[in-house]
Design a protein around this motif. Sequence first.
Motif, PDB file in Angstrom:
ATOM      1  N   LEU A   1      63.489  28.361  -4.992  1.00  0.00           N
ATOM      2  CA  LEU A   1      64.712  28.013  -4.291  1.00  0.00           C
ATOM      3  C   LEU A   1      64.530  28.947  -3.279  1.00  0.00           C
ATOM      4  CD1 LEU A   1      67.251  26.770  -6.743  1.00  0.00           C
ATOM      5  CD2 LEU A   1      65.621  25.331  -5.151  1.00  0.00           C
TER       6      LEU A   1
ATOM      7  N   ILE B   1      69.329  24.673   0.335  1.00  0.00           N
ATOM      8  CA  ILE B   1      69.338  24.463  -1.143  1.00  0.00           C
ATOM      9  C   ILE B   1      70.625  23.457  -1.628  1.00  0.00           C
ATOM     10  CG2 ILE B   1      69.531  25.947  -3.211  1.00  0.00           C
ATOM     11  CD1 ILE B   1      67.123  26.375  -1.452  1.00  0.00           C
TER      12      ILE B   1
ATOM     13  N   ARG C   1      67.899  21.811  -6.641  1.00  0.00           N
ATOM     14  CA  ARG C   1      67.660  22.478  -7.662  1.00  0.00           C
ATOM     15  C   ARG C   1      67.391  21.960  -8.879  1.00  0.00           C
ATOM     16  NH1 ARG C   1      72.056  25.900  -5.217  1.00  0.00           N
ATOM     17  NH2 ARG C   1      73.523  24.073  -4.826  1.00  0.00           N
TER      18      ARG C   1
END
Lengths: 164, 164
Positions: A15, A25, A30
């Motif tokens: 990330l 993000i 995620r």
Amino acid sequence: MTSHENEDERVVQVLAQLASSGHRITNPRRHIVAALVAAGGHMTAEEVAVAVQAHDPSVHLATVYRTLETLERSGVVIHIHLGHGRAIYHLADSSHYHLYCQVCGSVQEIPQAALDNLFATVARSYDFEPSLGHFAILGTCGHCMARSGSKGRNSGGTSPESIA
Amino acid sequence: MTSHENEDERVVQVLAQLASSGHRITNPRRHIVAALVAAGGHMTAEEVAVAVQAHDPSVHLATVYRTLETLERSGVVIHIHLGHGRAIYHLADSSHYHLYCQVCGSVQEIPQAALDNLFATVARSYDFEPSLGHFAILGTCGHCMARSGSKGRNSGGTSPESIA
DNA sequence: TTTATTGCAAATTATTTGCACATCA
DNA sequence: TGATGTGCAAATAATTTGCAATAAA
């Protein structure tokens, strides 16, 4: 639990690299990265979607495709084609090629170095720079080879009777 | 005109083999085989259809696909995948591999024997029987390599810095 | 005749895209 | 806030399939 922590760490790493490439993000991202890390290997886009949707059903397959593309452009993910249209994705940590068994569907990884000679030969003799990286090498694994009584159904004719 | 006669002869040969496999010789099939022979090489299904339809516009693309499959099962035609879904077909006369340039789309043939040793090595080391016959080797041809100032955009990383 | 083949339209599969809304920096 | 990202539905692209009509053996 240790492997779990390692996985989390890896997720953060990926990330971070995504962020440093100028991307945001988000929650879907995620989950998608986590799914790739957890699987530790080859997944189709749909498999990623299923894994992600176990955590958040609202994540759409289209988002998976777009994120996968973004991840690939950021250099953290690679995709290869196994043959009949389907692509598989995996993290880009190690440089390897893929041996895809057309019979049982298994994927074996081999280090890039293993084929260096082959590539050098092709490059030299045919003025062509191969890049099998994004492509699998199709064939039959030893298991299936044995199972089918040494009678490979390999569609090409890698068998002895090559007409050259 | 001599090459024309040779082509005709080849068409007859192929049709004969088709017939001896228990299939009927129809007009669409005659045209399809003729198109493959005339092209002397790699064609997508749609290219075959276009060529055929120049002679008989009523031949449908679906028929081309079905005939191509029939021809393949009869052993006179082979198809390989160039990457992004598209398949190309050609007569099965000589056993060769395909070097597909991802930049300009050119296809170079190399005799199967050229890589047999190398593949044998892989087979031995990894217990895997490759069959590149139905798959192209992707990469960049010398032309495009030169054009892009030796700065190959090859998606894999065939480049020196292999992480092994 | 009678079974294989064909044309056409509709279905599939894998992936992409347009757009209005949501959300991260 | 303002660009980036998302969900959803519809669009593509390549290929396959159901079915009734047609033609080869």
